[in-house]
Design a protein around this motif. Structure first.
Motif, PDB file in Angstrom:
ATOM      1  N   TRP A  32       0.914  -1.094  -0.038  1.00 25.50           N
ATOM      2  CA  TRP A  32      -0.062  -0.043   0.041  1.00 25.50           C
ATOM      3  C   TRP A  32       0.721   1.358  -0.172  1.00 25.50           C
ATOM      4  N   LEU A  34       0.703   5.584   0.159  1.00 22.22           N
ATOM      5  CA  LEU A  34      -0.293   6.710   0.694  1.00 22.22           C
ATOM      6  C   LEU A  34       0.199   7.460  -0.818  1.00 22.22           C
ATOM      7  N   TYR A  44      -4.868   5.514   0.249  1.00 22.25           N
ATOM      8  CA  TYR A  44      -3.720   4.645  -0.003  1.00 22.25           C
ATOM      9  C   TYR A  44      -4.282   3.712  -1.317  1.00 22.25           C
TER      10      TYR A  44
END
Ligand SMILES: CCCc1ccc(-c2ccc(S(=O)(=O)CCO)cc2)cc1[C@H]1C[C@H]1c1ccccn1
Length: 240
Positions: A32, A34, A44
């Motif tokens: 993931w 951001l 995300y």
């Protein structure tokens, strides 16, 4: 009562999506990144491709003061408000009203050059979730949107490319009771919103174009939608 044929799928997908939405980013597997941050909002995404098509899962978390999870889900679920906040929507049709908390929609979204125009058929279900942990804690509310077939609107029969999506909006109301025992006002409530989506764009579209669209559109969508709910509810009694 006789069950609607879609009901078993609705119940299964809602439970599965809520379980995933409750997981923190750290528990959702690796990869993931951001990609957008604005105040309390954090977005995300994970870069994923299926058959060369971008299907990046997205997970956004946001905390908004002055509104409740029930109110957020009402404005997200109810079709009469959608044109007010869904900026990329060109046309929306209610194909079926299965019950007061379950409907089937056909939506065409504005074309994003150079990709061809997209449409989507999905069932949408809104549900209050028992607050397992602390009995007296406020409930959680969710809306899950999941692509489904429609014999009257077959995929790719017209000018639009049919997309496939699963979306989960999970809302948790937080109450901070005033010290001096005065009645609870909107200054004492906030809502933690988790928005998860996986969109398969259907036909081919350049990965760079899709990722640019998502990077631009998702933050705009969540900010605009939550601001809309704040504005719609500010002079109304709080709906828990
Ligand atoms: C090629 C992909 C195009 C594309 C596919 C899908 C969607 C889309 C459909 C539905 C939902 S929702 O959360 O169920 C709310 C009900 O409308 C969100 C997003 C939007 C775009 C396009 C318009 C772009 C966009 C992307 C992200 C957010 C908003 N708009």
């Amino acid at each position: 009562a006789v069950q609607h044929p879609l009901w078993p799928e609705v119940d299964r997908v809602v439970k599965q999506q809520v379980t995933m939405a409750k997981m923190g980013i750290g528990e959702c597997g690796t990869g993931w990144q951001l990609f957008a941050e604005d105040g309390e909002m954090k977005m995300y995404r994970r870069e994923e491709e299926v058959d060369g098509m971008v299907v990046d899962p997205l997970k956004a978390v946001h905390v908004v003061k002055g509104i409740t999870g029930h109110e957020v889900c009402n404005y997200f679920f109810n079709p009469k408000y959608r044109y007010d906040w869904e900026t990329t929507l060109e046309h929306m049709t209610v194909l079926e009203t299965i019950s007061d908390d379950t409907m089937v929609f056909l939506q065409t979204h504005k074309r994003i050059w150079p990709a061809s125009q997209r449409d989507v058929v999905f069932w949408s279900h809104m549900r209050k979730l028992p607050n397992g942990q602390d009995r007296d804690g406020p409930d959680m509310w969710t809306v899950v949107n999941n692509s489904t077939e429609s014999s009257e609107h077959p995929a790719n029969a017209g000018k639009c490319v049919r997309i496939y999506l699963t979306v989960c909006l999970l809302c948790q109301t937080r109450v901070h009771p005033p010290k001096d025992g005065t009645p609870i006002s909107r200054d004492n409530v906030s809502c933690k919103i988790t928005y998860c989506s996986v969109v398969n764009p259907g036909g081919w579209a350049p990965a760079s174009v899709l990722r640019a669209v998502y990077k631009r559109e998702y933050p705009k969508f969540l900010k605009r939608f939550t601001a809309y709910v704040v504005n719609q509810t500010k002079n109304q009694p709080i709906l828990f």
